[in-house]
Design a protein around this motif. Structure first.
Motif, PDB file in Angstrom:
ATOM      1  N   GLY A  27      -0.979  -9.202  -5.594  1.00  0.00           N
ATOM      2  CA  GLY A  27      -1.101  -9.791  -4.261  1.00  0.00           C
ATOM      3  C   GLY A  27      -0.025  -9.322  -3.312  1.00  0.00           C
ATOM      4  O   GLY A  27      -0.265  -9.167  -2.119  1.00  0.00           O
ATOM      5  N   LYS A  28       1.171  -9.083  -3.830  1.00  0.00           N
ATOM      6  CA  LYS A  28       2.271  -8.604  -2.986  1.00  0.00           C
ATOM      7  C   LYS A  28       2.090  -7.133  -2.619  1.00  0.00           C
ATOM      8  O   LYS A  28       2.430  -6.713  -1.509  1.00  0.00           O
ATOM      9  CB  LYS A  28       3.608  -8.809  -3.700  1.00  0.00           C
ATOM     10  CG  LYS A  28       4.035 -10.268  -3.797  1.00  0.00           C
ATOM     11  CD  LYS A  28       5.371 -10.400  -4.493  1.00  0.00           C
ATOM     12  CE  LYS A  28       5.829 -11.851  -4.575  1.00  0.00           C
ATOM     13  NZ  LYS A  28       7.146 -11.992  -5.219  1.00  0.00           N
ATOM     14  N   LYS A  29       1.552  -6.339  -3.543  1.00  0.00           N
ATOM     15  CA  LYS A  29       1.332  -4.916  -3.267  1.00  0.00           C
ATOM     16  C   LYS A  29       0.199  -4.709  -2.269  1.00  0.00           C
ATOM     17  O   LYS A  29       0.253  -3.808  -1.428  1.00  0.00           O
ATOM     18  CB  LYS A  29       1.029  -4.169  -4.573  1.00  0.00           C
ATOM     19  CG  LYS A  29       2.222  -4.029  -5.496  1.00  0.00           C
ATOM     20  CD  LYS A  29       3.305  -3.174  -4.848  1.00  0.00           C
ATOM     21  CE  LYS A  29       4.492  -2.982  -5.762  1.00  0.00           C
ATOM     22  NZ  LYS A  29       5.564  -2.162  -5.133  1.00  0.00           N
ATOM     23  N   GLY A  30      -0.838  -5.509  -2.348  1.00  0.00           N
ATOM     24  CA  GLY A  30      -1.936  -5.430  -1.382  1.00  0.00           C
ATOM     25  C   GLY A  30      -2.729  -4.141  -1.425  1.00  0.00           C
ATOM     26  O   GLY A  30      -3.163  -3.654  -0.381  1.00  0.00           O
ATOM     27  N   LEU A  75       6.862 -11.646   1.522  1.00  0.00           N
ATOM     28  CA  LEU A  75       6.488 -11.054   0.245  1.00  0.00           C
ATOM     29  C   LEU A  75       7.656 -10.972  -0.731  1.00  0.00           C
ATOM     30  O   LEU A  75       7.472 -10.622  -1.892  1.00  0.00           O
ATOM     31  CB  LEU A  75       5.888  -9.665   0.473  1.00  0.00           C
ATOM     32  CG  LEU A  75       4.542  -9.660   1.216  1.00  0.00           C
ATOM     33  CD1 LEU A  75       4.047  -8.242   1.409  1.00  0.00           C
ATOM     34  CD2 LEU A  75       3.510 -10.497   0.475  1.00  0.00           C
ATOM     35  N   LYS A 654      -4.498  -9.590  -1.069  1.00  0.00           N
ATOM     36  CA  LYS A 654      -3.099  -9.724  -0.663  1.00  0.00           C
ATOM     37  C   LYS A 654      -2.870 -11.118  -0.124  1.00  0.00           C
ATOM     38  O   LYS A 654      -3.780 -11.778   0.369  1.00  0.00           O
ATOM     39  CB  LYS A 654      -2.712  -8.674   0.380  1.00  0.00           C
ATOM     40  CG  LYS A 654      -3.598  -8.617   1.609  1.00  0.00           C
ATOM     41  CD  LYS A 654      -3.191  -7.444   2.481  1.00  0.00           C
ATOM     42  CE  LYS A 654      -4.133  -7.280   3.660  1.00  0.00           C
ATOM     43  NZ  LYS A 654      -3.763  -6.111   4.486  1.00  0.00           N
TER      44      LYS A 654
END
Length: 662
Positions: A27-30, A75, A654
């Motif tokens: 989710g943080k990398k998106g 993030l 994300k």
């Protein structure tokens, strides 16, 4: 030519102990789009999400404390740790206690004020009510009434009764009339919503010391309420940072939990399948392996290796990757539809065509500089207009193109004389100095009429280039997808393109070079038109589809005749449609001329006002109209050539602060 981003299908098998960290990482990398999730109505979809409940309670606490919310997720935030629950509970308990105290004090103040108002209402009644009521010649009524109708009541009763206001708020009154007039009084009072009050027989009014005591109680209650409000403010100031840290953590946590609840799993293992751009695949897999200390199984597939993709049941997500300038035009593509995976990326063409067409139709150097300045301020975040800031490069691009066109037409905020030195300098380099470089305003001068028609011809030429680019993109896309029949035949295939190109060249030769139509011209035009109109039949032959005449010879013949008419009308309308580019450029020049003329006619301060308002109206209204027309030309004349089938936009998973992924 640039194509859509290469994608890979990734399958992850991760242990239950690692699933939360893995989802948080993705989710943080998106850059990962989930492919396989179970429905929300399934067993997993009904799992509790305690993190969401805590997050919502923290948001309610933030609202009560009057703290402005954040709009973007941090993030760098982490998932809630063991002691974060205790911190959240401590803040929530303190806020609940504050809220309860404030509510109780507010209710107490309300009751005291109501009592004080009631006491004031009867402060003027000093005689015993029973003494007044037993007067043989007098009828008395005491009660409540809407203050808004009090004056109407007095007017309706007239001299038949007396209305006495007992309080300062006009809601409590005493009505007195003769015994004969009591029925008329009661009728009017009822009509105006009068509510009679029960008054003790020995009531003589409120002593002054009681009124003073009630007043002091009211003031004390107000002070106590102010103290609680101040305490709430101090609490908000001292706990703001901690509250936001918890909100970010629990926002992340409840979105992770919502995603986790949708995944396929056994008692110990979770399976995650999704798409990721090829350029990010290697680094993401390495980081996942490091994150789980090797406790994860990863498999990577090319789209061609996925059976559901090969069978046409699943479309590969499409990502368009560009720099900030071209990327600002991406939403124009996806608002129409997503390109097919592996197709030519049309965004650079859209960026170029939109910029050129807007500049031609909105040619004013000064007004263009306004768009340019606005774009720069939006890019620097000095001017913030919500989600529009991401379109700052678009404003910069159209500002530059409009300014360049304005230099050519000699317009600067509708003034045609300020840029004359520049025009004379430029034209003087190539011959006799003149201004403007490009004359847009029509006049009785034959040269002006000729220039106007030449400009309309230039507009059609621009349209020819745009239409041709759309046809070429379609042909190359079909070749890349191994649809050779569609690439060669049909109105947007090579046959249709050759028909279009040859007819245009044929018309130019006749108009410019006095060409006499020859037999070979009609043969080429007829043959290409035939292959374009009956393209479906030839497509089936080339692609090996059977039967060739799917609905019989008669149906194919009639469909082809109809298609001939459609091919001719489509290409004619696609070409003529670009005359609007010249028409809007001309109308823009006329509007500028009108503003300039009115400014000189009025003169002085009034002329300056007209100049400012006129240019503002043109920038806002005509700017919107021109933008809509450019988008229309892109959609109907350019996109229609190759957007025969839409793909699936890449929408990676994300985190968004406060928004669930459910």
């Amino acid at each position: 030519m640039a194509r859509t981003t290469q994608m890979r299908l990734i399958e992850l098998m991760t242990l239950k102990q690692d699933i939360t960290e893995v989802i948080a990482f993705l989710g943080k990398k998106g850059v990962f789009q989930f492919e396989d999730t179970i429905t929300a109505s399934g067993e997993a979809g009904q799992k509790p999400n305690k993190e969401k409940e805590i997050y919502q309670e923290l948001q309610q606490a933030r609202v009560y404390l009057n703290i402005a919310d954040r709009t973007e997720v941090n993030l760098d935030c982490s998932l809630p740790e063991y002691d974060d629950f205790a911190k959240a509970k401590s803040i929530l308990d303190s806020v609940e206690a504050l809220k309860k105290r404030e509510s109780e004090m507010s209710e107490s103040l309300k009751r005291i004020k109501e009592t004080y108002r009631e006491a004031l209402a009867f402060s003027n009644l000093k005689a015993a009510y029973s003494d007044l009521e037993h007067l043989s010649f007098l009828t008395l009524r005491i009660g409540k009434i809407d203050p808004a109708v009090l004056e109407e009541l007095k007017f309706a009763i007239g001299e038949r009764a007396a209305i006495i206001q007992l309080g300062n708020d006009k809601s409590t009154i005493l009505a007195a009339s003769s015994k004969k007039g009591r029925f008329a009084l009661d009728t009017e009072l009822k009509r105006f919503g009068f509510s009679e009050m029960e008054i003790p027989k020995d009531f003589k009014g409120i002593p002054d010391n009681v009124l003073e005591g009630l007043k002091n109680q009211t003031l004390e209650a107000e002070k106590d309420l102010e103290k609680v409000a101040e305490e709430r403010k101090n609490f908000a100031d001292t706990h703001k940072d901690m509250l936001f840290k918890l909100l970010e953590s629990y926002s992340l946590a409840y979105q992770v939990r919502a995603t986790e609840n949708k995944l396929e799993s056994t008692h110990m293992v979770y399976r995650i399948t999704g798409w990721i751009p090829e350029y990010a695949s290697a680094s993401i897999m390495q980081e996942l392996d490091k994150l789980t200390e090797g406790r994860i199984a990863i498999r990577e597939f090319k789209p061609s290796e996925v059976p559901s993709v090969a069978a046409g049941h699943v479309k590969v997500p499409v990502e368009l990757k560009h720099g900030s300038l071209v990327g600002a035009f991406e939403r124009m593509i996806f608002s129409y539809g997503s390109p097919i995976y592996g197709a030519i990326d049309p965004t650079p063409f859209v960026a170029l065509f939109f910029t050129i067409l807007f500049g031609i139709m909105f040619g004013d150097c000064g007004q263009g500089l306004v768009f340019l300045l606005l774009g720069v301020l939006m890019a620097l975040k000095i001017v913030k207009v919500g989600n529009w800031n991401k379109f700052a490069p678009v404003f910069i691009a159209i500002g530059i193109s409009s300014s360049i066109m304005g230099l050519l037409t000699g317009e600067f905020f509708s003034n045609e004389s300020l840029l004359e030195p520049f025009a004379e300098f430029v034209t003087g380099l190539f011959g006799t100095p003149r201004a403007p470089i490009l004359k847009m305003m029509p006049s009785s001068n034959p040269e002006s009429i000729k220039n106007m028609f030449m400009f309309f011809g230039f507009s059609i030429a621009v349209g020819f280039v745009i239409n041709s680019c759309g046809l070429i993109i379609n042909i190359l896309n079909n070749i890349n997808r191994r649809k050779i029949g569609s690439a060669l035949f049909g109105k947007t295939g090579l046959a249709g393109a050759l028909f279009f190109w040859y007819v245009i060249s044929f018309a130019i030769r006749i108009a410019a070079f006095k060409h006499e139509p020859a037999v070979y011209d009609w043969i080429i035009i007829g043959l290409t038109l035939f292959l374009a109109a009956y393209g479906e039949v030839f497509e089936r032959i080339v692609d090996g589809e059977r039967p060739v005449l799917e609905n019989g010879f008669g149906a194919a013949l009639i469909a082809g005749i109809v298609e001939i008419i459609e091919v001719i009308s489509n290409y004619l309308s696609n070409t003529i449609s670009f005359m609007r580019v010249g028409a809007f450029a001309l109308s823009h020049a006329v509007l500028g001329y009108i503003i300039h003329t009115m400014t000189h006619m009025v003169g002085g301060a009034g002329g300056i006002v007209i100049l400012i308002i006129g240019n503002a109206v043109v920038i806002v209204l005509e700017g919107m109209i021109v933008a809509i027309q450019v988008i229309r030309l892109q959609y109907y004349e350019f996109f229609s050539k190759f957007f025969n089938e839409t793909g699936r936009e890449f929408k990676p998973f994300k985190f968004s602060y406060g928004e669930s992924q459910e």
